[in-house]
Enzyme design. Structure first.
Site, PDB file in Angstrom:
ATOM      1  N   HIS A   1       0.729  -1.334  -0.082  1.00 40.62           N
ATOM      2  CA  HIS A   1       0.085   0.182  -0.071  1.00 40.62           C
ATOM      3  C   HIS A   1       0.886   1.410  -0.104  1.00 40.62           C
ATOM      4  O   HIS A   1       2.077   1.224   0.192  1.00 40.62           O
ATOM      5  CB  HIS A   1      -0.866  -0.179   1.166  1.00 40.62           C
ATOM      6  CG  HIS A   1      -0.111  -0.117   2.674  1.00 40.62           C
ATOM      7  ND1 HIS A   1       0.349   1.081   3.050  1.00 40.62           N
ATOM      8  CD2 HIS A   1       0.279  -0.989   3.391  1.00 40.62           C
ATOM      9  CE1 HIS A   1       0.974   0.830   4.206  1.00 40.62           C
ATOM     10  NE2 HIS A   1       0.940  -0.478   4.415  1.00 40.62           N
TER      11      HIS A   1
ATOM     12  N   GLU B   1       2.095   4.900   1.346  1.00 42.12           N
ATOM     13  CA  GLU B   1       2.579   5.573   2.768  1.00 42.12           C
ATOM     14  C   GLU B   1       1.623   6.064   3.368  1.00 42.12           C
ATOM     15  O   GLU B   1       0.482   6.747   3.032  1.00 42.12           O
ATOM     16  CB  GLU B   1       3.523   6.911   2.464  1.00 42.12           C
ATOM     17  CG  GLU B   1       4.123   7.177   3.574  1.00 42.12           C
ATOM     18  CD  GLU B   1       4.712   8.558   3.396  1.00 42.12           C
ATOM     19  OE1 GLU B   1       6.231   8.616   3.572  1.00 42.12           O
ATOM     20  OE2 GLU B   1       4.377   9.598   3.164  1.00 42.12           O
TER      21      GLU B   1
ATOM     22  N   TRP C   1       1.453   6.830   9.831  1.00 45.50           N
ATOM     23  CA  TRP C   1       2.227   5.807  10.714  1.00 45.50           C
ATOM     24  C   TRP C   1       3.477   5.348  10.216  1.00 45.50           C
ATOM     25  O   TRP C   1       4.352   5.083  10.655  1.00 45.50           O
ATOM     26  CB  TRP C   1       1.255   4.861  11.250  1.00 45.50           C
ATOM     27  CG  TRP C   1       0.336   5.429  12.291  1.00 45.50           C
ATOM     28  CD1 TRP C   1      -0.094   6.776  12.475  1.00 45.50           C
ATOM     29  CD2 TRP C   1      -0.438   4.673  13.309  1.00 45.50           C
ATOM     30  NE1 TRP C   1      -1.008   6.900  13.720  1.00 45.50           N
ATOM     31  CE2 TRP C   1      -1.206   5.545  13.993  1.00 45.50           C
ATOM     32  CE3 TRP C   1      -0.569   3.304  13.472  1.00 45.50           C
ATOM     33  CZ2 TRP C   1      -2.162   5.240  15.122  1.00 45.50           C
ATOM     34  CZ3 TRP C   1      -1.383   2.965  14.588  1.00 45.50           C
ATOM     35  CH2 TRP C   1      -2.190   3.898  15.257  1.00 45.50           C
TER      36      TRP C   1
ATOM     37  N   GLY D   1      -0.434  -2.522  12.379  1.00 45.03           N
ATOM     38  CA  GLY D   1      -1.512  -3.603  12.697  1.00 45.03           C
ATOM     39  C   GLY D   1      -2.629  -3.504  11.768  1.00 45.03           C
ATOM     40  O   GLY D   1      -2.552  -3.338  10.623  1.00 45.03           O
TER      41      GLY D   1
ATOM     42  N   GLU E   1      -2.327  -7.058   7.513  1.00 44.93           N
ATOM     43  CA  GLU E   1      -1.111  -7.055   8.039  1.00 44.93           C
ATOM     44  C   GLU E   1      -1.451  -7.749   9.418  1.00 44.93           C
ATOM     45  O   GLU E   1      -2.351  -8.185   9.665  1.00 44.93           O
ATOM     46  CB  GLU E   1      -0.782  -5.501   8.513  1.00 44.93           C
ATOM     47  CG  GLU E   1       0.417  -5.332   9.283  1.00 44.93           C
ATOM     48  CD  GLU E   1       1.795  -5.758   8.419  1.00 44.93           C
ATOM     49  OE1 GLU E   1       2.109  -7.167   8.649  1.00 44.93           O
ATOM     50  OE2 GLU E   1       2.490  -4.839   8.082  1.00 44.93           O
TER      51      GLU E   1
END
Length: 206
Positions: free
Chosen positions: A9, A11, A14, A22, A85
């Site tokens: 994905h 940027e 975080w 997560g 993730e």
């Protein structure tokens, strides 16, 4: 030959801050949106994509949407929790160094993906890798001959999958750096599986 394109994905804030995402519903930065648009342009020129599969988390959904701004022939994505993730539970939102401080036996030069913990509300390394390997097996079972499939996912699943595709030690693969945001790796499936670096922000690790 069947081709699977594996993309990370764009940027997020975080990512930029070094926080553990997560399953957090983080969106893309302006840079992340531009990365996704640029990837869409590249895909439109380089491939005829037959199917798009993405993690169901917000940042991958948003990436898929921005891809389709520039690659207008891309099919509508289907979303699969298997490509999420790793779930970090109570550690979600921590800075990397904060988590390393809680686990001094963990080498801070490596990735948090390899941290062998079972966080409350999260996933162990084994459970996470088994989920990703199952998602890959499901995809392999449904992909058609000569089909090109794009998978939009996250750094952790890409590292876990690389260990499978290259017979690399799982711990070493997870400890390595994540591919850049919106990097692409192509996997060619035939009698053998061939892993290629495909030229769009190509991911080359040591």
């Amino acid at each position: 030959m069947t081709t699977v394109l594996l993309a990370r994905h764009g940027e997020t804030p975080w990512n930029r801050e070094g926080r553990i995402q997560g399953w957090a519903a983080t969106g893309l930065t302006d840079r992340g949106r531009e990365q996704a648009r640029a990837l869409g342009e590249w895909l439109a020129a380089a491939y005829d994509v037959d199917r798009v599969v993405a993690s169901d988390l917000y940042r991958t959904r948003e990436t898929a949407a921005y891809l389709r701004e520039r690659a207008t022939d891309l099919p509508e994505p289907t979303f699969d929790r298997g490509w999420r993730e790793r779930g970090f539970g109570v550690y979600q939102g921590f800075l990397d160094e904060e988590l390393f401080a809680r686990h001094p036996d963990h080498d801070p030069a490596t990735s948090v993906s390899s941290l062998d913990i079972d966080p409350e509300g999260g996933e162990s390394v084994a459970a996470f890798c088994e989920r990703v390997e199952s998602a890959w097996a499901d995809l392999r079972a449904t992909v058609g001959a000569e089909e090109t499939v794009l998978v939009v996912t996250h750094g952790g699943p890409l590292k876990a999958l690389r260990s499978v595709l290259t017979d690399r030690d799982r711990a070493a693969a997870l400890a390595s750096g994540s591919p850049p945001n919106c990097a692409v790796t192509a996997v060619r499936l035939g009698e053998t599986t061939e892993l290629l670096e495909d030229g769009h922000t190509a991911w080359r690790d040591g």
